[in-house]
Design an enzyme around this catalytic site. Structure first.
Site, PDB file in Angstrom:
ATOM      1  N   GLU A 143       5.098   5.067  -2.073  1.00  0.00           N
ATOM      2  CA  GLU A 143       3.865   5.687  -1.583  1.00  0.00           C
ATOM      3  C   GLU A 143       4.165   6.901  -0.704  1.00  0.00           C
ATOM      4  O   GLU A 143       4.829   6.773   0.330  1.00  0.00           O
ATOM      5  CB  GLU A 143       3.047   4.684  -0.764  1.00  0.00           C
ATOM      6  CG  GLU A 143       1.750   5.274  -0.222  1.00  0.00           C
ATOM      7  CD  GLU A 143       1.007   4.325   0.712  1.00  0.00           C
ATOM      8  OE1 GLU A 143      -0.200   4.507   0.907  1.00  0.00           O
ATOM      9  OE2 GLU A 143       1.655   3.407   1.272  1.00  0.00           O
ATOM     10  N   ASP A 178      -2.450   6.825  -2.554  1.00  0.00           N
ATOM     11  CA  ASP A 178      -3.406   6.638  -1.470  1.00  0.00           C
ATOM     12  C   ASP A 178      -4.179   7.940  -1.293  1.00  0.00           C
ATOM     13  O   ASP A 178      -3.612   8.968  -0.902  1.00  0.00           O
ATOM     14  CB  ASP A 178      -2.661   6.253  -0.187  1.00  0.00           C
ATOM     15  CG  ASP A 178      -3.603   5.821   0.928  1.00  0.00           C
ATOM     16  OD1 ASP A 178      -4.600   6.536   1.172  1.00  0.00           O
ATOM     17  OD2 ASP A 178      -3.334   4.791   1.573  1.00  0.00           O
ATOM     18  N   GLN A 206      -5.227   3.428  -3.135  1.00  0.00           N
ATOM     19  CA  GLN A 206      -5.771   2.982  -1.859  1.00  0.00           C
ATOM     20  C   GLN A 206      -6.722   4.039  -1.329  1.00  0.00           C
ATOM     21  O   GLN A 206      -6.598   5.225  -1.656  1.00  0.00           O
ATOM     22  CB  GLN A 206      -4.655   2.696  -0.841  1.00  0.00           C
ATOM     23  CG  GLN A 206      -3.850   1.443  -1.165  1.00  0.00           C
ATOM     24  CD  GLN A 206      -2.733   1.176  -0.193  1.00  0.00           C
ATOM     25  OE1 GLN A 206      -2.080   2.093   0.287  1.00  0.00           O
ATOM     26  NE2 GLN A 206      -2.487  -0.084   0.095  1.00  0.00           N
ATOM     27  N   GLU A 246      -7.808   0.139   2.415  1.00  0.00           N
ATOM     28  CA  GLU A 246      -6.872   0.133   3.537  1.00  0.00           C
ATOM     29  C   GLU A 246      -7.402   1.050   4.641  1.00  0.00           C
ATOM     30  O   GLU A 246      -6.886   2.139   4.879  1.00  0.00           O
ATOM     31  CB  GLU A 246      -5.474   0.579   3.077  1.00  0.00           C
ATOM     32  CG  GLU A 246      -4.397   0.317   4.115  1.00  0.00           C
ATOM     33  CD  GLU A 246      -3.039   0.856   3.722  1.00  0.00           C
ATOM     34  OE1 GLU A 246      -2.037   0.178   3.959  1.00  0.00           O
ATOM     35  OE2 GLU A 246      -2.972   1.984   3.174  1.00  0.00           O
TER      36      GLU A 246
END
Length: 271
Positions: A143, A178, A206, A246
């Site tokens: 990530e 993300d 995310q 998240e």
């Protein structure tokens, strides 16, 4: 609309950790994720999941000494043995939790370190981890994380993450995309979804509001639009993954806790 998974590290903090599973299930979540499971027996967590009909969709491999500020070991020369032990522990938990995705954090680049040496260590560790995970039917995810939230983190950009995944060439090594981190570092989020999702290299998404990492309906990103883009592209390329929630609930301090801030999800699912 996407399949949303509750991140139990950030959501439902009004409950003790083990009680967050039931709270997420009560709000209609079918999947959960969190940072680290290692403070609890895997069998205990698996029982919670089973009792509530939840799927564990993601958790992180051990990051080193988190309390001392470490944020992963994968890029750090000289820490290979500890890294491998952590991957073995994570895969054992993944087996018990029936989880198909493990996030392997890159780590913080030491001051003055040779970036090429860090990259070589990172890629070698990821190749080894992917090989071990392949034997267990598990995907290894990396990530990019923005340097405002995590100064010094080795991996910050989507293009760099995808180059690394391509270079290693393991079919079970994928990028954890993300949208919050991407917006802060790069922007152009919708086009990056269109660019990268069809490649088969995106293993998980995310979300959080930008800039304060609160609910997705708070801040500068138009998530209703982005969810429609994600739906469109996912249908075209037959992607069936999860979107992890998240974020830190801004409305969690008011009556109703995390649940009080979930209107965005109902709106998204009704769009």
């Amino acid at each position: 609309m996407p399949r949303f998974a509750a991140n139990l590290t950030m959501l439902y903090n009004e409950h003790a950790f083990l009680d967050r599973f039931a709270a997420a299930a009560a709000d209609g979540f079918k999947g959960v994720e969190f940072l680290f499971p290692y403070a609890f027996a895997a069998t205990e967590l698996a029982q919670r999941l089973s009792d509530l009909g939840l799927e564990q969709v993601l958790f992180n491999a051990p990051p080193g000494d988190w309390e001392a500020g470490e944020r992963g070991l994968a890029c750090l020369p000289g820490r290979e043995a500890e890294f491998r032990a952590g991957i073995a522990q994570a895969l054992a938990y993944a087996s018990t939790l029936k989880c198909q995705r493990i996030h392997v954090m890159a780590g913080l680049a030491p001051a003055g370190a040779d970036r090429l040496a860090l990259k070589a260590t990172y890629e070698a560790n990821l190749a080894w981890a992917a090989e071990q995970a392949q034997l267990c039917g598990v995907n290894v995810l990396i990530e990019p994380i923005n340097p405002r939230d995590m100064p010094g983190f080795f991996l910050n950009r989507q293009d760099e993450a995808h180059r690394i995944v391509q270079a290693i060439g393991a079919t079970n090594l994928k990028v954890q995309f993300d949208l919050y981190h991407c917006q802060i570092v790069e922007g152009d989020v919708a086009m990056k979804i269109r660019q990268y999702l069809p490649t088969g290299r995106v293993g998980h998404f995310q979300i959080a509001g930008v800039p304060m990492r609160h609910e997705p309906d708070v801040g500068e990103l138009n998530y209703r639009y982005l969810f429609n883009v994600l739906d469109e592209v996912a249908a075209e390329c037959k992607w069936q993954g999860w979107v992890g929630c998240e974020y830190r609930p801004a409305r969690g301090a008011v009556a109703g806790g995390t649940t009080a801030g979930l209107a965005w999800r109902a709106q998204a699912q009704g769009a």
